[in-house]
Each structure stands twice: as C-alpha cells, then as structure tokens.
Scaffold this active site. Structure first.
Site, PDB file in Angstrom:
ATOM      1  N   GLY A 178       0.839  -1.208   0.000  1.00 31.97           N
ATOM      2  CA  GLY A 178       0.000   0.000   0.000  1.00 31.97           C
ATOM      3  C   GLY A 178       0.861   1.240   0.000  1.00 31.97           C
ATOM      4  CB  VAL A 181      -1.609   8.719   4.082  1.00 32.36           C
ATOM      5  CG1 VAL A 181      -0.948   9.836   4.847  1.00 32.36           C
ATOM      6  CG2 VAL A 181      -2.588   9.293   3.110  1.00 32.36           C
ATOM      7  CD  GLU A 201      -0.835   1.909  -4.496  1.00 31.14           C
ATOM      8  OE1 GLU A 201      -0.737   2.053  -3.270  1.00 31.14           O
ATOM      9  OE2 GLU A 201      -1.930   1.751  -5.085  1.00 31.14           O
ATOM     10  N   GLY A 265      -5.462   0.636   3.632  1.00 29.64           N
ATOM     11  CA  GLY A 265      -6.679   1.371   3.977  1.00 29.64           C
ATOM     12  C   GLY A 265      -7.214   0.968   5.345  1.00 29.64           C
ATOM     13  NE  ARG A 266      -7.512   3.728  10.622  1.00 27.82           N
ATOM     14  CZ  ARG A 266      -6.980   3.077  11.662  1.00 27.82           C
ATOM     15  NH1 ARG A 266      -5.749   2.594  11.582  1.00 27.82           N
ATOM     16  NH2 ARG A 266      -7.670   2.916  12.777  1.00 27.82           N
ATOM     17  CG  HIS A 441      13.261  37.423   3.261  1.00 22.87           C
ATOM     18  ND1 HIS A 441      13.249  36.452   2.289  1.00 22.87           N
ATOM     19  CD2 HIS A 441      14.557  37.800   3.433  1.00 22.87           C
ATOM     20  CE1 HIS A 441      14.493  36.259   1.873  1.00 22.87           C
ATOM     21  NE2 HIS A 441      15.300  37.056   2.544  1.00 22.87           N
TER      22      HIS A 441
HETATM   23  P1  NAI Z   1      -5.055   4.661   1.703  1.00 24.57           P
HETATM   24  O1  NAI Z   1      -6.412   4.342   1.206  1.00 24.57           O
HETATM   25  O2  NAI Z   1      -4.586   6.062   1.771  1.00 24.57           O
HETATM   26  O3  NAI Z   1      -3.972   3.880   0.828  1.00 24.57           O
HETATM   27  C1  NAI Z   1      -4.005   2.485   0.643  1.00 24.57           C
HETATM   28  C2  NAI Z   1      -3.238   2.159  -0.611  1.00 24.57           C
HETATM   29  O4  NAI Z   1      -3.154   0.739  -0.728  1.00 24.57           O
HETATM   30  C3  NAI Z   1      -3.901   2.682  -1.879  1.00 24.57           C
HETATM   31  O5  NAI Z   1      -2.957   3.427  -2.610  1.00 24.57           O
HETATM   32  C4  NAI Z   1      -4.333   1.395  -2.602  1.00 24.57           C
HETATM   33  O6  NAI Z   1      -4.278   1.538  -3.998  1.00 24.57           O
HETATM   34  C5  NAI Z   1      -3.335   0.378  -2.088  1.00 24.57           C
HETATM   35  N1  NAI Z   1      -3.818  -1.015  -2.104  1.00 24.57           N
HETATM   36  C6  NAI Z   1      -5.049  -1.451  -1.754  1.00 24.57           C
HETATM   37  N2  NAI Z   1      -5.090  -2.794  -1.871  1.00 24.57           N
HETATM   38  C7  NAI Z   1      -3.879  -3.222  -2.287  1.00 24.57           C
HETATM   39  C8  NAI Z   1      -3.284  -4.468  -2.559  1.00 24.57           C
HETATM   40  N3  NAI Z   1      -3.986  -5.604  -2.424  1.00 24.57           N
HETATM   41  N4  NAI Z   1      -1.995  -4.531  -2.961  1.00 24.57           N
HETATM   42  C9  NAI Z   1      -1.273  -3.374  -3.091  1.00 24.57           C
HETATM   43  N5  NAI Z   1      -1.777  -2.169  -2.838  1.00 24.57           N
HETATM   44  C10 NAI Z   1      -3.057  -2.068  -2.415  1.00 24.57           C
HETATM   45  O7  NAI Z   1      -4.966   3.922   3.120  1.00 24.57           O
HETATM   46  P2  NAI Z   1      -3.859   3.988   4.258  1.00 24.57           P
HETATM   47  O8  NAI Z   1      -2.566   4.499   3.757  1.00 24.57           O
HETATM   48  O9  NAI Z   1      -3.897   2.641   4.890  1.00 24.57           O
HETATM   49  O10 NAI Z   1      -4.455   5.060   5.248  1.00 24.57           O
HETATM   50  C11 NAI Z   1      -5.760   4.872   5.816  1.00 24.57           C
HETATM   51  C12 NAI Z   1      -6.382   6.198   6.165  1.00 24.57           C
HETATM   52  O11 NAI Z   1      -5.711   6.783   7.260  1.00 24.57           O
HETATM   53  C13 NAI Z   1      -6.322   7.159   5.006  1.00 24.57           C
HETATM   54  O12 NAI Z   1      -7.610   7.446   4.578  1.00 24.57           O
HETATM   55  C14 NAI Z   1      -5.654   8.363   5.546  1.00 24.57           C
HETATM   56  O13 NAI Z   1      -6.383   9.523   5.229  1.00 24.57           O
HETATM   57  C15 NAI Z   1      -5.563   8.159   7.045  1.00 24.57           C
HETATM   58  N6  NAI Z   1      -4.254   8.620   7.474  1.00 24.57           N
HETATM   59  C16 NAI Z   1      -3.949   9.943   7.406  1.00 24.57           C
HETATM   60  C17 NAI Z   1      -2.678  10.378   7.738  1.00 24.57           C
HETATM   61  C18 NAI Z   1      -2.364  11.809   7.610  1.00 24.57           C
HETATM   62  O14 NAI Z   1      -3.258  12.619   7.473  1.00 24.57           O
HETATM   63  N7  NAI Z   1      -1.100  12.193   7.629  1.00 24.57           N
HETATM   64  C19 NAI Z   1      -1.663   9.465   8.187  1.00 24.57           C
HETATM   65  C20 NAI Z   1      -2.070   8.115   8.177  1.00 24.57           C
HETATM   66  C21 NAI Z   1      -3.319   7.730   7.842  1.00 24.57           C
END
Ligand code: NAI
Length: 464
Positions: A178, A181, A201, A265-266, A441
């Site tokens: 994945g 983020v 990814e 993802g979550r 600045h």
């Molecule tokens: P995400 O939905 O952002 O990314 C998951 C990624 O995994 C996607 O790019 C997807 O294409 C990929 N993926 C899905 N299935 C797959 C597979 N079988 N094989 C390979 N790749 C695959 O979810 P993520 O990163 O787990 O984050 C979850 C949530 O937590 C997000 O919605 C995010 O907004 C939130 N979060 C926010 C942060 C911040 O604001 N800095 C930090 C961490 C999380």
C-alpha cells in the site's frame, strides 16, 4: 445511571471527544462511553506516534547530513526501544492533558466499557454489560481499524500500522503493501532509520489521490533515498516462517523481507454494535448520514471515520463539533443551525520526507469548474528551503478571474504551510488578496506568497 442524558457518545477518539466537549460547552448533559483510553486511534495508534517516529527519522537524517554543513555529526544507529519509550512519553502527556480536559468538562460523564446501541420502547441508549445508559441522542464515533484483506497478520512478521508503531526493534528489510498515506509515512520513517524498504502499490503511483505531480515528486525523492517501489502490483498472499515473510504477488513474483506491513486502507468499526438491529442503514460498513450527520434512525448520529470520506482526525473534530451543535439546535439551545465543512476544504498532509500537503481541488477537478490558471513556485528559489535542504514546489490554482481553488505542495516543511493554504482556499481568497499581504523573509511561506504574486500578475522572484 438511570438518568437520561441529552446525548450519549459512543467512542472517545477525535470525533467522539470533540462532540462531548462541544456539547458540554453548549450546556448539554453528556455520557461519553469508551472501552479503551481516551484519545482513540489518532493519539494512541495513529497521528501522534507516527509523527514521533517521523521526527526521530528526521533527526537521523540530520545526523547524517551534519558534516555537509561543517557540523561533526554522524548516524550510528537507532535504539528502537528508546525511541518507542520517548514516543510513548509524548502520548502519555497528551493523554493526561486530554483526560483532564474531558473529565473536567461540565456535564460530561465518562463511562468505561464496550457499548452497543439500544433502541427499544424506552428510547435510545447504549448498553454496557448489564446496564443501559439512556440518551435522547446517540452519537456513534467508533472510528476505524486497519483493513487486512484476509492476510495473515501476526504482529510479528506481518504487521498492521498498529503493530508497526509498537515495535521495539527495527527490521533489516521490509515490504510495505500500500502506497497510500500510511504506507508512505512508515516507509519514509523506516528508511531514515536504516531499514531497506520496498513499497508494493496496486495502482500506478504513490499517494494516488493527490495531484499526479506530487506523486511524481515523492517517487523521485524516494528513489534517491533508496526506497524501492513496485507499481501495478497486488498481493496474492503472504507466507511466513520464524525468520521472515514472503509476499506473493498476483503476477507470480515474490518478495521476501523480515517484515511485511499491510497498509491498504482502514475500515469503519461498525460491526457488532447493534446498529443494523436498531434500524441504522449501513453502506459498505459506513453509516449512511444526511447533511446533519443523522443516520436513518432519528436521534442517532455518525461522526468521524464511521462516515464515508477522508479519514482524518481534523475531519473527526469538525464532525464532533457540528453534531453537538445540531443536537443543541434541535433542543433550542442554539440559534443557528451549523453546517458541515466542505470535504474539499479539508487540509491533507503526508508527513513523509519529503512532506506533501494539499487543500482544495486537484488540477483535473478544478478544470471541471472552468478555466484554471496554475502557478508553480520551485523551492529552489526560496532561501529558507535551501538552508534546510528542502526541494520541491508549491502549486497554487485559481479559476480565471476567480479565487484560489487548490494548493498542492511538496518539500520538507510544507506541512507547516498548509495553515495559510487552507485559509486561502477555504476563504476563497483571490491571489490578489494574498499577494497584498506580506510574508516574513526568510520563511518557506514566502513560496506561497510568490506563487500568488505571480498569479496576480506581479511576480517578484519568479522567472517569467
Ligand atoms: P489509503 O487508502 O490512503 O492507501 C491504501 C493504498 O493501498 C492505496 O494506494 C491502494 O491503492 C493500495 N492497495 C489497496 N489494496 C492493495 C493491494 N492488495 N496490494 C497493493 N496495494 C493495495 O490507506 P492507508 O494508507 O492505509 O491510510 C488509511 C487512512 O488513514 C487514510 O484514509 C488516511 O487519510 C488516514 N491517514 C492519514 C494520515 C495523515 O493525514 N497524515 C496518516 C495516516 C493515515
């Protein structure tokens, strides 16, 4: 506990405790039900520990770079146990502060235990073991948990982000499944701390929901930092031994590493809460809500990650405050009905090295509204960025003769510029408005000012 509260909030994460605090300010009587610690994912397993690990990672990078500026430093390793203890110390301090705030809020009773929704002849409530805490309204704020895709998570070789943030020993090699983020932030931290990392990814770029040029910039930077990437690659399965984990990809290839992090993802935590039984409509596990965050059952609301959309703590805070105001308004305690912030106004930050921050519409989305003028300002022209070794750019999008509709930034330090960017985009400022205000600045914020100056037709440090 026979008292009927104005509102019972189920879950004390960012969204739930914000609802309780705002309801308390509005004079409502609140029960806040929590089975774990106050603060939820963000404080204990998300935002805060991740940023602590990323800060330590930045310190490691600075230690490596010191000699380039004449300071005798070097990187000789990481004591992950000590890093963990330091990170926990920060969490503990915030947790103590939050507990004091919530427990001291007038009209808020914290109820410990696992709650489920009750809707019966006596009305609404939350059952905790044998007891039912009754409320005129119930706010479901139970948050989300890592998706696992049925992969064999064992917390040792195959990890979720919860496990990754609890490590007291770093792996030598890691595969991160994945490139969203979470995957990008943890891969970035681990790489700086000395781990060999490969990101797998499914789509064709990292952080695929961001402006494509930000993905490109991040990929270039990660390549330079030695982070490997595999795009268009989906996981077919993972085999583990005592010594390592091997991930099998759909194209038949395989990758072995000390650990695999699953960050795909979550998912909302809505199972086993009695929601469907009470008549609450769920869509793919999320609560279906209207523009006042009310579910299909009158008096039952959903806030934060249980509602489909961006899973961000600050969205949870906003939902929590809005729902408290909606309830207060319905009870005649508040004159005006609140409105939800637009999703596009939510600032989004990825705290990797380099950082990525954005707000508003991407170029493709903005172009659906009309003619878009796009201005990039390269951080190479920004003194403060050069000093701190930050490269990247700031992009400001405006509609022709219209307001700023999007800001997209990449480079170390841009997370701290998102405040100004979200004010400008959210307030629908004209670039001329921003250009007429001064930026100190030397600051990195000047890059945003420069882009607005150029969009206003009077560039200063921009090449024509
Ligand atoms: P995400 O939905 O952002 O990314 C998951 C990624 O995994 C996607 O790019 C997807 O294409 C990929 N993926 C899905 N299935 C797959 C597979 N079988 N094989 C390979 N790749 C695959 O979810 P993520 O990163 O787990 O984050 C979850 C949530 O937590 C997000 O919605 C995010 O907004 C939130 N979060 C926010 C942060 C911040 O604001 N800095 C930090 C961490 C999380």
């Amino acid at each position: 506990m026979n008292q009927r509260h104005d509102v019972v909030v189920l879950g004390a994460g960012s969204a739930g405790y914000a609802a309780a605090l705002r309801a308390s300010q509005l004079g409502l009587d609140v029960a806040l039900v929590e089975s774990d610690k106050l603060g939820g994912t963000c404080l204990h397993r998300g935002c805060i520990p991740t940023k602590a690990w990323l800060h330590a990672a930045e310190v490691a990078d600075l230690a490596r770079e010191g000699s380039s500026m004449g300071v005798a430093t070097s990187f000789s390793g990481v004591d992950a146990g000590a890093l963990q203890a330091w990170s926990q110390g920060i969490i503990d301090r915030l947790h103590k502060g939050l507990t004091g705030l919530v427990e001291g809020a007038s009209g808020v009773t914290v109820v410990r235990g696992h709650g489920t929704l009750v809707s019966d002849r006596e009305g609404l409530g939350v059952r905790i073991a044998d007891e039912v805490v009754r409320g005129r309204n119930v706010v479901v704020a139970t948050g989300s948990q890592p998706r696992t895709l049925g992969l064999p998570i064992d917390g040792k070789r195959v990890l979720t982000s919860d496990d990754a943030l609890r490590l007291t020993e770093l792996p030598g090699t890691a595969v991160v499944v994945g490139g969203g983020v979470i995957g990008v932030e943890i891969a970035s931290a681990w790489r700086s701390l000395g781990v060999e990392v490969t990101i797998v990814e499914a789509l064709d770029r990292l952080i695929p929901t961001e402006e494509p040029d930000l993905s490109k910039g991040l990929q270039r930077a990660f390549r330079k930092r030695g982070i490997q990437t595999r795009f268009g690659a989906t996981v077919a399965g993972i085999d583990t031994t005592e010594a390592d984990a091997t991930i099998r990809l759909a194209d038949g290839s395989a990758l072995a590493a000390d650990v695999v992090l699953v960050a795909v993802g979550r998912e909302p935590r809505t199972a086993g809460l009695g929601l469907a039984e009470a008549g609450v409509t769920l869509e793919r596990g999320h609560l279906r809500v209207n523009d006042r965050l009310m579910t299909s059952v009158r008096g039952v609301f959903g806030v934060g990650d249980v509602v489909a959309g961006l899973q961000l703590a600050h969205r949870g805070f906003a939902h929590g405050m809005v729902v408290a105001e909606v309830i207060a308004h319905q009870m005649g305690r508040l004159d005006r009905a609140p409105t939800l912030p637009r999703d596009r106004d939510l600032p989004r930050v990825t705290y990797s090295n380099p950082e990525v921050a954005s707000v508003g519409l991407t170029t493709a989305a903005a172009e659906r509204l009309g003619t878009v003028l796009k201005q990039d300002y390269n951080l190479a022209g920004n003194g403060r960025s050069l000093i701190r070794g930050a490269s990247g750019f700031v992009r400001v999008l405006r509609l022709e003769n219209g307001p700023i509709v999007g800001v997209h930034m990449i480079g170390q330090g841009v997370s701290e510029m998102i405040g100004e960017a979200q004010l400008a985009a959210g307030w629908e400022a004209l670039p001329e408005d921003v250009a007429s205000l001064l930026h100190a600045h030397p600051t990195q914020g000047e890059a945003l000012g420069e882009a607005c100056l150029a969009l206003a037709g009077r560039p200063l440090h921009s090449h024509a």
